[in-house]
Scaffold this active site. Structure first.
Site, short mmCIF file in Angstrom:
data_model
loop_
_atom_site.label_atom_id
_atom_site.label_comp_id
_atom_site.label_asym_id
_atom_site.label_seq_id
_atom_site.Cartn_x
_atom_site.Cartn_y
_atom_site.Cartn_z
N CYS A 8 0.87 -1.18 0.00
CA CYS A 8 0.00 0.00 0.00
C CYS A 8 0.90 1.23 0.00
O CYS A 8 2.11 1.12 -0.20
CB CYS A 8 -0.97 -0.02 1.18
SG CYS A 8 -0.24 0.22 2.79
N ALA A 9 0.32 2.38 0.24
CA ALA A 9 1.09 3.62 0.16
C ALA A 9 2.22 3.64 1.18
O ALA A 9 3.36 3.97 0.85
CB ALA A 9 0.18 4.81 0.34
#
Length: 100
Positions: A8-9
């Protein structure tokens, strides 16, 4: 043992989902290693994965990840399952994707 890697980020929100997935895997006796990382660590952790899962917030990187890891199964986690932190549901999707 399957190696499932989530990206994810920043790797933070996905780490919560990892805990839920680990619990579901333990309950069903599925031997696997599950880890969450920032998408910036794709080249470090992606090559060893049996399946790569992307958080919905980074789904726009799907083509880039597939290009970086052409031999790997790469799937975007369903937004609803991610939002609900449905570890069991995501693990079921992993089984289906892996053909198990």
């Amino acid at each position: 043992m399957k190696n499932i890697v989530l990206f994810c980020a920043a790797g933070m929100s996905t780490s919560l989902l990892v805990k839920k997935m680990e619990k579901a895997a333990e309950q069903e006796g599925f031997e696997c290693k599950i880890a969450a990382h920032s998408l910036n660590e794709l080249k470090t952790y992606g090559p060893d994965a049996d399946i790569v899962l992307l958080g919905p917030q980074v789904r726009y990187n799907l083509d880039k990840v597939k290009t970086e890891l052409p031999e790997k199964l790469v799937v975007v986690i369903d937004m609803k399952q991610y939002g609900m932190m449905d570890g069991k549901g995501v693990l079921e999707m992993v089984h289906k994707t892996l053909g198990e």
